[in-house]
Design an enzyme around this catalytic site. Structure first.
Site, PDB file in Angstrom:
ATOM      1  N   ASP A  15       0.847  -1.193   0.000  1.00 21.91           N
ATOM      2  CA  ASP A  15       0.000   0.000   0.000  1.00 21.91           C
ATOM      3  C   ASP A  15       0.886   1.247   0.000  1.00 21.91           C
ATOM      4  O   ASP A  15       1.825   1.361   0.808  1.00 21.91           O
ATOM      5  CB  ASP A  15      -0.885  -0.010   1.256  1.00 21.91           C
ATOM      6  CG  ASP A  15      -1.943   1.066   1.230  1.00 21.91           C
ATOM      7  OD1 ASP A  15      -3.096   0.756   0.874  1.00 21.91           O
ATOM      8  OD2 ASP A  15      -1.608   2.226   1.550  1.00 21.91           O
ATOM      9  N   ASN A  56      -1.972  13.042  -3.335  1.00 20.02           N
ATOM     10  CA  ASN A  56      -3.028  13.527  -4.235  1.00 20.02           C
ATOM     11  C   ASN A  56      -3.394  14.969  -3.927  1.00 20.02           C
ATOM     12  O   ASN A  56      -3.528  15.794  -4.835  1.00 20.02           O
ATOM     13  CB  ASN A  56      -4.295  12.681  -4.043  1.00 20.02           C
ATOM     14  CG  ASN A  56      -4.393  11.551  -5.046  1.00 20.02           C
ATOM     15  OD1 ASN A  56      -3.838  11.625  -6.130  1.00 20.02           O
ATOM     16  ND2 ASN A  56      -5.098  10.511  -4.680  1.00 20.02           N
ATOM     17  N   ASP A  90      -2.211   9.693 -10.317  1.00 19.03           N
ATOM     18  CA  ASP A  90      -2.350   8.578 -11.265  1.00 19.03           C
ATOM     19  C   ASP A  90      -0.985   8.174 -11.814  1.00 19.03           C
ATOM     20  O   ASP A  90      -0.661   6.988 -11.933  1.00 19.03           O
ATOM     21  CB  ASP A  90      -3.248   8.981 -12.443  1.00 19.03           C
ATOM     22  CG  ASP A  90      -4.724   8.970 -12.063  1.00 19.03           C
ATOM     23  OD1 ASP A  90      -5.041   8.559 -10.935  1.00 19.03           O
ATOM     24  OD2 ASP A  90      -5.553   9.389 -12.898  1.00 19.03           O
ATOM     25  N   GLU A 105      -4.911   2.400  -4.130  1.00 21.51           N
ATOM     26  CA  GLU A 105      -3.443   2.565  -4.084  1.00 21.51           C
ATOM     27  C   GLU A 105      -2.804   1.331  -3.462  1.00 21.51           C
ATOM     28  O   GLU A 105      -1.742   1.380  -2.882  1.00 21.51           O
ATOM     29  CB  GLU A 105      -3.087   3.872  -3.359  1.00 21.51           C
ATOM     30  CG  GLU A 105      -3.026   3.861  -1.860  1.00 21.51           C
ATOM     31  CD  GLU A 105      -4.358   3.627  -1.136  1.00 21.51           C
ATOM     32  OE1 GLU A 105      -5.341   3.216  -1.770  1.00 21.51           O
ATOM     33  OE2 GLU A 105      -4.377   3.816   0.084  1.00 21.51           O
TER      34      GLU A 105
HETATM   35  N1  LIG Z   1      -4.812   9.600  -8.101  1.00 21.46           N
HETATM   36  C1  LIG Z   1      -5.453   8.529  -7.674  1.00 21.46           C
HETATM   37  N2  LIG Z   1      -5.750   8.403  -6.366  1.00 21.46           N
HETATM   38  C2  LIG Z   1      -6.369   7.302  -5.942  1.00 21.46           C
HETATM   39  C3  LIG Z   1      -6.746   6.277  -6.805  1.00 21.46           C
HETATM   40  N3  LIG Z   1      -7.343   5.317  -6.080  1.00 21.46           N
HETATM   41  C4  LIG Z   1      -7.343   5.719  -4.803  1.00 21.46           C
HETATM   42  N4  LIG Z   1      -6.746   6.917  -4.707  1.00 21.46           N
HETATM   43  C5  LIG Z   1      -6.551   7.742  -3.508  1.00 21.46           C
HETATM   44  O1  LIG Z   1      -5.706   7.099  -2.575  1.00 21.46           O
HETATM   45  C6  LIG Z   1      -5.918   7.722  -1.316  1.00 21.46           C
HETATM   46  C7  LIG Z   1      -5.813   6.719  -0.222  1.00 21.46           C
HETATM   47  O2  LIG Z   1      -5.878   7.389   0.974  1.00 21.46           O
HETATM   48  P1  LIG Z   1      -5.960   6.693   2.381  1.00 21.46           P
HETATM   49  O3  LIG Z   1      -6.682   5.398   2.278  1.00 21.46           O
HETATM   50  O4  LIG Z   1      -6.462   7.692   3.360  1.00 21.46           O
HETATM   51  O5  LIG Z   1      -4.491   6.279   2.701  1.00 21.46           O
HETATM   52  P2  LIG Z   1      -3.154   7.114   2.701  1.00 21.46           P
HETATM   53  O6  LIG Z   1      -3.354   8.564   2.631  1.00 21.46           O
HETATM   54  O7  LIG Z   1      -2.295   6.520   1.625  1.00 21.46           O
HETATM   55  O8  LIG Z   1      -2.571   6.784   4.113  1.00 21.46           O
HETATM   56  P3  LIG Z   1      -1.854   5.473   4.592  1.00 21.46           P
HETATM   57  O9  LIG Z   1      -2.297   4.327   3.710  1.00 21.46           O
HETATM   58  O10 LIG Z   1      -2.323   5.289   5.996  1.00 21.46           O
HETATM   59  O11 LIG Z   1      -0.399   5.698   4.498  1.00 21.46           O
HETATM   60  C8  LIG Z   1      -7.291   8.409  -1.366  1.00 21.46           C
HETATM   61  O12 LIG Z   1      -7.107   9.799  -1.343  1.00 21.46           O
HETATM   62  C9  LIG Z   1      -7.830   7.973  -2.727  1.00 21.46           C
HETATM   63  O13 LIG Z   1      -8.585   9.009  -3.349  1.00 21.46           O
HETATM   64  C10 LIG Z   1      -6.454   6.439  -8.198  1.00 21.46           C
HETATM   65  O14 LIG Z   1      -6.764   5.603  -9.060  1.00 21.46           O
HETATM   66  N5  LIG Z   1      -5.822   7.563  -8.587  1.00 21.46           N
END
Ligand SMILES: Nc1nc2c(ncn2[C@@H]2O[C@H](COP(=O)(O)OP(=O)(O)OP(=O)(O)O)[C@@H](O)[C@H]2O)c(=O)[nH]1
Length: 318
Positions: free
Chosen positions: A186, A194, A203, A230
């Site tokens: 992850d 983002n 992306d 992600e």
């Molecule tokens: N650009 C983009 N963002 C994505 C995609 N799929 C998921 N995300 C973003 O990935 C982010 C995941 O955030 P969180 O689940 O809060 O996790 P994190 O901020 O990575 O925090 P930790 O996992 O705890 O380190 C969210 O803001 C989603 O919008 C995608 O296909 N493209």
């Protein structure tokens, strides 16, 4: 999408000469006559009995098979039924070739699973047209199949592929009593990434991480799929805990080495990943979903311990 391009393109352009066509016929003269007619469509190989044809199909996965009906031993209809009944061989298209020009024989060929039917004596333009059509159908089917397994953003395998192949691998390893490894990966602080760099850059970051993970895999049978937003999953055949101890940190290192700047991460100056790993020896974990659950718990632990690290699920919870 590429499927639209396929449908909109002239058929001629799609039948490239990289196709493999297998002729199964006990008569060498018929093999020669047929191959002369179609050799410019691709590589033509042959087998002189039904049994040899099935073995060759397993080995070479031809795009198209031209299958004679009247052969000693296993006849063409029986060969056709076997090839179509086996998941390992059923994607090859089959055209039945026979001297019987009757509705009954045509129906028998189609019922055995053949896509088309050619009668002897051979009519060159008809043979070429039918072969070309079936090669085009196969190309389109391959393309659709590829798209159904591929993640649209990153180009690696998608969740659907992971779900079916992970379970398959799990069953295979259970049968063989070998150890299967799994890693859930992850991206750290990706929401912050983002929010700061924008969704498009996000992306692009996911694409780079996906390709970085894919490039990190070295052994046959290993594959990485996009598991969710992600999150990625890596399947590691014949892998035990000892190997996971090396693999987990190495995967983190490979992503760090991409050097994608991340100014809003508390874990690193560059984009990093947390990894949860688990290995399963036959009988120790009773389902592949439990294995996933344990990898997920280990991933949670890696996040809680500060991110940018790998944690292996403890065996006490197995
Ligand atoms: N650009 C983009 N963002 C994505 C995609 N799929 C998921 N995300 C973003 O990935 C982010 C995941 O955030 P969180 O689940 O809060 O996790 P994190 O901020 O990575 O925090 P930790 O996992 O705890 O380190 C969210 O803001 C989603 O919008 C995608 O296909 N493209």
């Amino acid at each position: 999408m590429q499927a639209d391009i396929l449908i909109g393109s002239p058929a001629e352009a799609l039948v490239s000469n990289d196709s493999v066509i297998l002729i199964i016929d006990d008569n060498p003269r018929s093999i020669k006559a047929l191959s002369l007619l179609i050799r410019d469509f691709g590589q033509v190989i042959f087998a002189t009995s039904g049994e040899a044809g099935i073995a060759m199909t397993m080995k070479t996965k031809p795009d198209l098979i031209l299958l004679d009906v009247e052969m000693p031993g296993m006849n063409g209809y029986e060969v056709c039924r076997q090839l179509k009944g086996d998941v390992a061989t059923r994607s090859s298209g089959i055209i039945i070739v026979t001297s019987h020009d009757s509705v009954e024989h045509e129906v028998a060929a189609l019922e055995a699973g053949a896509a088309d039917f050619i009668t002897k004596p051979l009519n060159a333009p008809v043979v070429r047209a039918r072969v070309k059509t079936q090669l085009l159908v196969k190309k389109q089917a391959d393309e659709l199949h590829r798209q159904a397994e591929q993640d649209g953003l990153t180009g690696i395998y998608n969740r659907r592929y992971f779900d079916s192949y992970f379970e398959q691998e799990w069953r295979r390893h259970q049968r063989q009593r070998s150890s299967l490894g799994l890693a859930l990966v992850d991206v750290d602080h990706f929401k912050a990434y983002n929010d700061s760099y924008g969704h498009q850059q996000g992306d692009e970051c996911l694409r780079c991480v996906a390709l970085g993970l894919k490039a990190a895999l070295r052994r046959p049978g290993e594959f990485v799929a996009r598991y969710g937003g992600e999150e990625f999953a890596v399947v590691l055949p014949y892998t035990d805990d000892e190997e996971l101890h090396r693999f987990g940190p190495w995967l983190c290192e490979q992503v760090r080495a991409l050097k994608i700047p991340h100014g809003w991460s508390e874990a690193s100056d560059f984009v990093s990943v947390s990894v949860g790993l688990v290995s399963c020896v036959a009988g120790k974990i009773c389902s592949h979903t439990q294995m996933l659950g344990q990898a997920d718990e280990a991933l949670y632990q890696a996040k809680a311990n500060g991110r940018d690290r790998a944690v292996i699920a403890t065996k006490s919870s197995s």
